[in-house]
Write a protein that holds these residues in place. Structure first.
Motif, PDB file in Angstrom:
ATOM      1  N   HIS A  81      -1.724   0.841 -19.515  1.00 15.05           N
ATOM      2  CA  HIS A  81      -1.515  -0.111 -18.722  1.00 15.05           C
ATOM      3  C   HIS A  81      -1.154   0.157 -17.376  1.00 15.05           C
ATOM      4  N   ARG A  82      -0.252   1.004 -17.287  1.00 20.08           N
ATOM      5  CA  ARG A  82       0.459   1.136 -15.915  1.00 20.08           C
ATOM      6  C   ARG A  82      -0.369   2.100 -15.376  1.00 20.08           C
ATOM      7  N   THR A  83      -1.291   3.003 -15.804  1.00 21.51           N
ATOM      8  CA  THR A  83      -2.379   3.837 -15.289  1.00 21.51           C
ATOM      9  C   THR A  83      -3.292   2.787 -14.406  1.00 21.51           C
ATOM     10  N   ARG A  84      -3.752   1.986 -14.938  1.00 20.95           N
ATOM     11  CA  ARG A  84      -4.547   0.848 -14.398  1.00 20.95           C
ATOM     12  C   ARG A  84      -3.905   0.198 -13.391  1.00 20.95           C
ATOM     13  N   ARG A  85      -2.514  -0.206 -13.200  1.00 20.94           N
ATOM     14  CA  ARG A  85      -1.906  -0.804 -12.262  1.00 20.94           C
ATOM     15  C   ARG A  85      -1.729   0.414 -11.034  1.00 20.94           C
ATOM     16  N   VAL A  86      -1.547   1.499 -11.208  1.00 24.17           N
ATOM     17  CA  VAL A  86      -1.394   2.480 -10.261  1.00 24.17           C
ATOM     18  C   VAL A  86      -2.705   2.549  -9.540  1.00 24.17           C
ATOM     19  N   LEU A  87      -3.930   2.537 -10.371  1.00 24.01           N
ATOM     20  CA  LEU A  87      -5.041   2.501  -9.437  1.00 24.01           C
ATOM     21  C   LEU A  87      -5.350   1.257  -8.734  1.00 24.01           C
ATOM     22  N   ALA A  88      -4.980   0.108  -9.366  1.00 27.01           N
ATOM     23  CA  ALA A  88      -5.133  -1.279  -8.574  1.00 27.01           C
ATOM     24  C   ALA A  88      -4.456  -1.067  -7.218  1.00 27.01           C
ATOM     25  N   VAL A  89      -3.106  -0.544  -7.201  1.00 25.36           N
ATOM     26  CA  VAL A  89      -2.409  -0.231  -5.854  1.00 25.36           C
ATOM     27  C   VAL A  89      -3.118   0.382  -5.119  1.00 25.36           C
ATOM     28  N   LEU A  90      -3.709   1.641  -5.395  1.00 26.11           N
ATOM     29  CA  LEU A  90      -4.534   2.406  -4.490  1.00 26.11           C
ATOM     30  C   LEU A  90      -5.874   1.774  -4.215  1.00 26.11           C
ATOM     31  N   ASP A  91      -6.363   1.040  -4.745  1.00 25.86           N
ATOM     32  CA  ASP A  91      -7.701   0.266  -4.400  1.00 25.86           C
ATOM     33  C   ASP A  91      -7.227  -0.846  -3.347  1.00 25.86           C
ATOM     34  N   ALA A  92      -5.984  -1.448  -3.396  1.00 22.15           N
ATOM     35  CA  ALA A  92      -5.442  -2.345  -2.798  1.00 22.15           C
ATOM     36  C   ALA A  92      -5.007  -2.181  -1.413  1.00 22.15           C
ATOM     37  N   ASP A  93      -4.189  -0.906  -1.485  1.00 16.37           N
ATOM     38  CA  ASP A  93      -3.521  -0.436  -0.281  1.00 16.37           C
ATOM     39  C   ASP A  93      -3.995   0.819   0.199  1.00 16.37           C
ATOM     40  N   GLY A  94      -5.174   1.731  -0.282  1.00 13.11           N
ATOM     41  CA  GLY A  94      -5.632   2.653   0.162  1.00 13.11           C
ATOM     42  C   GLY A  94      -4.677   3.756  -0.208  1.00 13.11           C
ATOM     43  N   PRO A  95      -4.938   5.234   0.504  1.00 15.04           N
ATOM     44  CA  PRO A  95      -4.082   6.255   0.117  1.00 15.04           C
ATOM     45  C   PRO A  95      -2.568   5.883   0.233  1.00 15.04           C
ATOM     46  N   SER A  96      -1.939   6.340  -0.866  1.00 15.27           N
ATOM     47  CA  SER A  96      -0.430   5.941  -1.118  1.00 15.27           C
ATOM     48  C   SER A  96       0.520   7.210  -1.598  1.00 15.27           C
ATOM     49  N   THR A  97       1.705   7.389  -1.191  1.00 12.21           N
ATOM     50  CA  THR A  97       2.540   8.386  -1.638  1.00 12.21           C
ATOM     51  C   THR A  97       3.122   7.733  -3.020  1.00 12.21           C
ATOM     52  N   PRO A  98       3.790   8.860  -3.923  1.00 13.09           N
ATOM     53  CA  PRO A  98       4.498   8.149  -5.149  1.00 13.09           C
ATOM     54  C   PRO A  98       5.297   7.202  -4.708  1.00 13.09           C
ATOM     55  N   GLY A 133      11.958   5.785 -10.202  1.00 18.82           N
ATOM     56  CA  GLY A 133      10.571   5.194 -10.028  1.00 18.82           C
ATOM     57  C   GLY A 133       9.516   5.967  -9.525  1.00 18.82           C
ATOM     58  N   PRO A 134       9.823   6.556  -7.986  1.00 19.87           N
ATOM     59  CA  PRO A 134       8.515   7.448  -7.726  1.00 19.87           C
ATOM     60  C   PRO A 134       8.336   8.595  -8.571  1.00 19.87           C
ATOM     61  N   GLY A 135       9.276   9.124  -9.415  1.00 21.36           N
ATOM     62  CA  GLY A 135       8.903  10.040 -10.361  1.00 21.36           C
ATOM     63  C   GLY A 135       8.017   9.672 -11.367  1.00 21.36           C
ATOM     64  N   GLU A 136       8.101   8.369 -11.983  1.00 21.31           N
ATOM     65  CA  GLU A 136       7.113   7.675 -12.780  1.00 21.31           C
ATOM     66  C   GLU A 136       5.804   7.493 -12.125  1.00 21.31           C
ATOM     67  N   ALA A 137       5.851   6.825 -10.917  1.00 25.01           N
ATOM     68  CA  ALA A 137       4.535   7.164 -10.124  1.00 25.01           C
ATOM     69  C   ALA A 137       3.800   8.289 -10.137  1.00 25.01           C
ATOM     70  N   PHE A 138       4.726   9.330  -9.551  1.00 28.54           N
ATOM     71  CA  PHE A 138       3.933  10.758  -9.396  1.00 28.54           C
ATOM     72  C   PHE A 138       3.467  11.258 -10.639  1.00 28.54           C
ATOM     73  N   ALA A 139       4.317  10.978 -11.974  1.00 28.07           N
ATOM     74  CA  ALA A 139       3.483  11.249 -13.210  1.00 28.07           C
ATOM     75  C   ALA A 139       2.238  10.885 -13.507  1.00 28.07           C
ATOM     76  N   HIS A 140       2.089   9.554 -13.225  1.00 24.31           N
ATOM     77  CA  HIS A 140       0.582   8.790 -13.353  1.00 24.31           C
ATOM     78  C   HIS A 140      -0.317   9.331 -12.247  1.00 24.31           C
ATOM     79  N   LEU A 141       0.174   9.645 -11.093  1.00 24.05           N
ATOM     80  CA  LEU A 141      -0.884   9.933 -10.059  1.00 24.05           C
ATOM     81  C   LEU A 141      -1.261  11.727 -10.196  1.00 24.05           C
ATOM     82  N   ASP A 142      -0.392  12.395 -10.667  1.00 22.32           N
ATOM     83  CA  ASP A 142      -0.697  13.637 -11.119  1.00 22.32           C
ATOM     84  C   ASP A 142      -1.680  13.588 -12.415  1.00 22.32           C
ATOM     85  N   HIS A 143      -1.499  12.713 -13.267  1.00 19.77           N
ATOM     86  CA  HIS A 143      -2.250  12.707 -14.269  1.00 19.77           C
ATOM     87  C   HIS A 143      -3.602  12.446 -14.215  1.00 19.77           C
ATOM     88  N   LEU A 144      -3.797  11.521 -12.881  1.00 22.63           N
ATOM     89  CA  LEU A 144      -5.091  10.735 -12.369  1.00 22.63           C
ATOM     90  C   LEU A 144      -5.802  11.962 -11.572  1.00 22.63           C
TER      91      LEU A 144
END
Length: 350
Positions: free
Chosen positions: A264-281, A300-311
């Motif tokens: 679910h969190r991975t889908r939320r990360v993708l939704a953020v990128l879809d809405a905001d465009g290129p983004s940092t952790p 917080g950014p560590g968790e975001a990084f982990a998901h972005l890194d996975h993607l």
């Protein structure tokens, strides 16, 4: 087996230390090296007529100070053997220093995650206010790896390497029928449980353990943690004894819930990128978690990084400098995670 709960105002709430007092005396984890926590542990042990000097062995689930901080002090008083996975050993025996004390690693990591300077300064100030002495005295350690067996406190433990939260996080499987003073909870069919786990922070009953920020040494932290969760599901133990709070009576289901949470969190990360465009952790974490303070400026950014890194590893996004952008607009997110026998039985949320 006795659970001793220790105060913890810095990290994830009350720590659990487990006393095994069969033919010999052993501890699973120790708590952080702060005077009030040491007093908590001394009082908790004294209730069972045990002192630091009586401890024969210490088994550490991972290197974090709230689990390993007092190991060196107890060893100095007792001569206890201290066991820890080889990947976490350098942070227990003093050969390496953690991110909280390594300014060069802090700058490199925080810049890579896009953390603004003002927030870096707030986090550094937090580290300076709480980190002094947390790790305690270095311990002489005996290293272990996945599959190793050791007998401590009269109990045979099997090491289960469960990386993600840290590189060397290790759970320990045991037969509860071997444990002095422990009453396993009977199964619904009346049978006696034959396997339980110490899980440290690999599996917690309330929170989802942080990945990405909790140990920046871990390569592909979300992928590693997802595999660890799948392993816990398939192990199908009867109960788990975590590093914080209370016993988990259905660890396989809890592991499956956390695995689904990360889908679910991975889908939320993708939704953020879809809405905001290129983004940092850091920018993604702001959308996921809002304003951050204290240790969460790291987590917080560590968790975001982990998901972005996975993607990124899966070719769904790509990194450009410190920002990530979507290159596959319709990925199969479920396919990015291990499948387990309980996938259809849980409905996780973020």
């Amino acid at each position: 087996m006795k659970r001793i709960q220790l105060g913890n105002t810095v990290f994830e709430g009350e720590n659990d230390v487990y006393l095994l007092d069969g033919e010999t005396t052993a501890l699973v984890d120790t708590g952080v090296a702060l005077p009030d926590v040491r007093a908590d542990l001394e009082a908790g042990l004294a209730a069972y007529d045990v002192a630091f000097a009586d401890v024969d062995a210490i088994v550490l689930t991972h290197w974090h100070p709230d689990h390993a901080g007092l190991a060196g002090e107890i060893q100095a008083e007792s001569g206890a053997d201290v066991y820890v996975h080889e990947a976490d050993a350098p942070l227990v025996n003093g050969d390496e220093i953690p991110l909280t004390e390594d300014r060069d690693l802090q700058r490199e990591t925080f810049d890579r995650w896009g953390i603004p300077q003002a927030d870096q300064d707030r986090l550094t100030a937090f580290f300076e206010s709480v980190s002094a002495g947390l790790s305690g005295r270095p311990a002489d350690v005996t290293t272990l790896v996945d599959g190793d067996e050791l007998t401590v406190g009269g109990v045979r433990l099997e090491a289960l390497h469960l990386p993600g939260h840290t590189a060397g996080l290790t759970g320990f499987a045991f037969d509860p029928r071997e444990v002095a003073g422990h009453e396993p909870v009977a199964e619904s069919d009346g049978s006696t449980p034959t396997e339980e786990l110490f899980t440290g922070d690999a599996l917690l009953p309330k929170y989802t353990p942080n990945v990405g920020g909790a140990d920046v040494r871990v390569d592909a932290p979300l992928a590693a943690y997802a595999r660890s969760l799948a392993r816990i599901v398939e192990r199908d133990a009867d109960a788990a004894h975590p590093g914080h709070r209370w016993r988990i009576d259905d660890p396989s289901r809890r592991a499956a819930e956390i695995l689904d949470h990360h889908r679910h969190r991975t889908r939320r990360v993708l939704a953020v990128l879809d809405a905001d465009g290129p983004s940092t952790p850091w920018e993604v974490s702001a959308e996921l978690f809002g304003d951050l303070a204290e240790i969460h400026i790291l987590h917080g950014p560590g968790e975001a990084f982990a998901h972005l890194d996975h993607l990124d590893d899966a070719g769904v996004v790509e990194r450009d400098g410190t920002a990530y952008r979507v290159v596959d607009p319709d990925p199969d997110v479920d396919a990015l995670f291990p499948t387990t026998r309980l996938d259809d039985a849980v409905d996780g949320s973020d």
